[in-house]
Enzyme design. Structure first.
Site, PDB file in Angstrom:
ATOM      1  N   ARG A   1      25.401  55.434  53.751  1.00  0.00           N
ATOM      2  CA  ARG A   1      26.042  54.546  54.730  1.00  0.00           C
ATOM      3  C   ARG A   1      27.383  55.112  55.209  1.00  0.00           C
ATOM      4  O   ARG A   1      28.177  55.628  54.435  1.00  0.00           O
ATOM      5  CB  ARG A   1      26.271  53.173  54.103  1.00  0.00           C
ATOM      6  CG  ARG A   1      26.916  52.212  55.079  1.00  0.00           C
ATOM      7  CD  ARG A   1      26.505  50.819  54.820  1.00  0.00           C
ATOM      8  NE  ARG A   1      27.278  50.222  53.747  1.00  0.00           N
ATOM      9  CZ  ARG A   1      27.227  48.918  53.495  1.00  0.00           C
ATOM     10  NH1 ARG A   1      26.456  48.126  54.211  1.00  0.00           N
ATOM     11  NH2 ARG A   1      27.932  48.422  52.508  1.00  0.00           N
TER      12      ARG A   1
ATOM     13  N   LYS B   1      22.152  43.762  56.929  1.00  0.00           N
ATOM     14  CA  LYS B   1      22.633  42.559  57.632  1.00  0.00           C
ATOM     15  C   LYS B   1      23.521  42.915  58.820  1.00  0.00           C
ATOM     16  O   LYS B   1      23.356  42.377  59.908  1.00  0.00           O
ATOM     17  CB  LYS B   1      23.460  41.651  56.701  1.00  0.00           C
ATOM     18  CG  LYS B   1      22.725  41.092  55.523  1.00  0.00           C
ATOM     19  CD  LYS B   1      23.581  40.046  54.809  1.00  0.00           C
ATOM     20  CE  LYS B   1      24.856  40.605  54.199  1.00  0.00           C
ATOM     21  NZ  LYS B   1      24.654  41.533  53.090  1.00  0.00           N
TER      22      LYS B   1
ATOM     23  N   ARG C   1      28.635  33.342  50.391  1.00  0.00           N
ATOM     24  CA  ARG C   1      28.115  34.211  49.331  1.00  0.00           C
ATOM     25  C   ARG C   1      28.037  33.470  47.996  1.00  0.00           C
ATOM     26  O   ARG C   1      27.605  34.061  47.007  1.00  0.00           O
ATOM     27  CB  ARG C   1      29.056  35.402  49.169  1.00  0.00           C
ATOM     28  CG  ARG C   1      28.550  36.694  49.784  1.00  0.00           C
ATOM     29  CD  ARG C   1      29.613  37.724  49.509  1.00  0.00           C
ATOM     30  NE  ARG C   1      29.241  39.089  49.558  1.00  0.00           N
ATOM     31  CZ  ARG C   1      29.392  39.872  50.622  1.00  0.00           C
ATOM     32  NH1 ARG C   1      29.784  39.370  51.764  1.00  0.00           N
ATOM     33  NH2 ARG C   1      29.132  41.161  50.535  1.00  0.00           N
TER      34      ARG C   1
ATOM     35  N   ARG D   1      27.816  45.171  42.495  1.00  0.00           N
ATOM     36  CA  ARG D   1      27.684  44.257  43.636  1.00  0.00           C
ATOM     37  C   ARG D   1      26.286  43.638  43.676  1.00  0.00           C
ATOM     38  O   ARG D   1      26.115  42.487  44.055  1.00  0.00           O
ATOM     39  CB  ARG D   1      27.957  45.002  44.958  1.00  0.00           C
ATOM     40  CG  ARG D   1      29.409  45.452  45.077  1.00  0.00           C
ATOM     41  CD  ARG D   1      29.618  46.313  46.292  1.00  0.00           C
ATOM     42  NE  ARG D   1      29.594  45.537  47.518  1.00  0.00           N
ATOM     43  CZ  ARG D   1      29.369  46.054  48.719  1.00  0.00           C
ATOM     44  NH1 ARG D   1      29.128  47.333  48.857  1.00  0.00           N
ATOM     45  NH2 ARG D   1      29.389  45.288  49.778  1.00  0.00           N
TER      46      ARG D   1
ATOM     47  N   ARG E   1      32.700  53.761  52.707  1.00  0.00           N
ATOM     48  CA  ARG E   1      33.467  52.652  52.148  1.00  0.00           C
ATOM     49  C   ARG E   1      33.727  52.844  50.660  1.00  0.00           C
ATOM     50  O   ARG E   1      32.851  53.298  49.934  1.00  0.00           O
ATOM     51  CB  ARG E   1      32.700  51.348  52.362  1.00  0.00           C
ATOM     52  CG  ARG E   1      32.932  50.758  53.721  1.00  0.00           C
ATOM     53  CD  ARG E   1      31.988  49.654  54.020  1.00  0.00           C
ATOM     54  NE  ARG E   1      31.862  48.680  52.923  1.00  0.00           N
ATOM     55  CZ  ARG E   1      31.176  47.545  53.027  1.00  0.00           C
ATOM     56  NH1 ARG E   1      30.583  47.253  54.164  1.00  0.00           N
ATOM     57  NH2 ARG E   1      31.097  46.721  52.027  1.00  0.00           N
TER      58      ARG E   1
HETATM   59  P1  AMP Z   1      30.580  43.101  52.932  1.00  0.00           P
HETATM   60  O1  AMP Z   1      31.063  44.008  54.003  1.00  0.00           O
HETATM   61  O2  AMP Z   1      29.994  41.818  53.475  1.00  0.00           O
HETATM   62  O3  AMP Z   1      29.663  43.764  51.963  1.00  0.00           O
HETATM   63  O4  AMP Z   1      31.869  42.637  52.097  1.00  0.00           O
HETATM   64  C1  AMP Z   1      32.691  43.573  51.453  1.00  0.00           C
HETATM   65  C2  AMP Z   1      33.519  42.897  50.374  1.00  0.00           C
HETATM   66  O5  AMP Z   1      34.353  41.874  50.931  1.00  0.00           O
HETATM   67  C3  AMP Z   1      32.719  42.189  49.289  1.00  0.00           C
HETATM   68  O6  AMP Z   1      32.290  43.052  48.273  1.00  0.00           O
HETATM   69  C4  AMP Z   1      33.750  41.180  48.768  1.00  0.00           C
HETATM   70  O7  AMP Z   1      34.724  41.792  47.945  1.00  0.00           O
HETATM   71  C5  AMP Z   1      34.444  40.759  50.058  1.00  0.00           C
HETATM   72  N1  AMP Z   1      33.760  39.603  50.684  1.00  0.00           N
HETATM   73  C6  AMP Z   1      33.168  39.583  51.924  1.00  0.00           C
HETATM   74  N2  AMP Z   1      32.644  38.376  52.183  1.00  0.00           N
HETATM   75  C7  AMP Z   1      32.901  37.613  51.090  1.00  0.00           C
HETATM   76  C8  AMP Z   1      32.595  36.279  50.722  1.00  0.00           C
HETATM   77  N3  AMP Z   1      31.923  35.466  51.561  1.00  0.00           N
HETATM   78  N4  AMP Z   1      33.032  35.823  49.524  1.00  0.00           N
HETATM   79  C9  AMP Z   1      33.714  36.609  48.684  1.00  0.00           C
HETATM   80  N5  AMP Z   1      34.020  37.884  48.939  1.00  0.00           N
HETATM   81  C10 AMP Z   1      33.620  38.391  50.124  1.00  0.00           C
END
Ligand code: AMP
Length: 210
Positions: A126, A16, A91, A169, A158
């Protein structure tokens, strides 16, 4: 070019962020990544960062109320007037309902589909830039600057890309985020893109879907 208020759906590691960067450049609109904003809060050591750290580092979702507040403030900024890309938000169904309640009009929802097994393989490679937020993959999308980001910062892995964390996840994605496909399908907004091994092939399918 038409106005794009786009939501990108897809499992963590589906690509994404990478597609968001490409679309953002083509349409000259900002990408809003709640994950990146949350990581910035954590890195800054702010009170909010301290609150969300334990969720994020363990691969759990941050509570809806927290991310909804973050997105509300971000979407109110002037640069979103001509369109935007939401990467990683919503999400959960309550987050999507909150967007509706805010009166945010979504024009497109694109789900990038990649099998869990491929995601597990991809996540190990990654690399991210803590400074500018760019993402790379050692095999599929290497940085032109090797182990550094083109901005000069050394690339890092990360905390939540650890294999056990990735597994949980994915479970959370299937349980809480995937129902959003039905949510947006019923509004006639959903388009599916099948993630390909080669980045440029996925990009071609993505751009063709918009
Ligand atoms: P991402 O980089 O989008 O994979 O997000 C990394 C982490 O941030 C996720 O595993 C969640 O802990 C938190 N996070 C990001 N976006 C959301 C969301 N819309 N709702 C809840 N947690 C989020």
């Amino acid at each position: 070019m038409r106005k794009l208020n786009l939501i990108l759906l897809g499992a963590p590691g589906a690509g994404k962020g990478t597609q968001a960067e490409i679309i953002a450049e083509k349409f000259a609109i900002p990408t809003i990544s709640t994950g990146a904003m949350i990581r910035e809060e954590i890195a800054s050591g702010s009170e909010l960062g301290e609150t969300v750290k334990s969720y994020t580092n363990n691969g759990k979702l941050v509570p809806d109320s927290v991310v909804i507040d973050i997105i509300k403030n971000r979407l109110a900024k002037d640069d979103c007037v001509g369109g935007f890309i939401l990467d990683g938000f919503p999400r959960t169904v309550p987050q999507a309902e909150a967007l509706d309640e805010m009166g945010v009009e979504i024009t497109d929802v694109l789900s990038i589909e990649v099998a869990d097994e491929s995601i597990m393989e991809r996540m190990g490679g990654r690399r991210v830039c803590k400074k500018c937020g760019a993402t790379f993959h050692v095999k599929y999308n290497p940085s032109p600057a090797g182990e550094n980001c083109p901005c000069g910062e050394p690339l890092s892995i990360r905390a939540d890309d650890d294999p056990e964390v990735v597994k949980s996840r994915l479970v959370i994605y299937h349980e809480q985020t995937e129902p959003l496909k039905d949510f947006y399908q019923s509004k006639g907004l959903l388009k599916i893109v099948y993630g390909q091994e080669k980045l440029e092939d996925t990009t071609a399918l993505t751009l063709a879907a918009l």
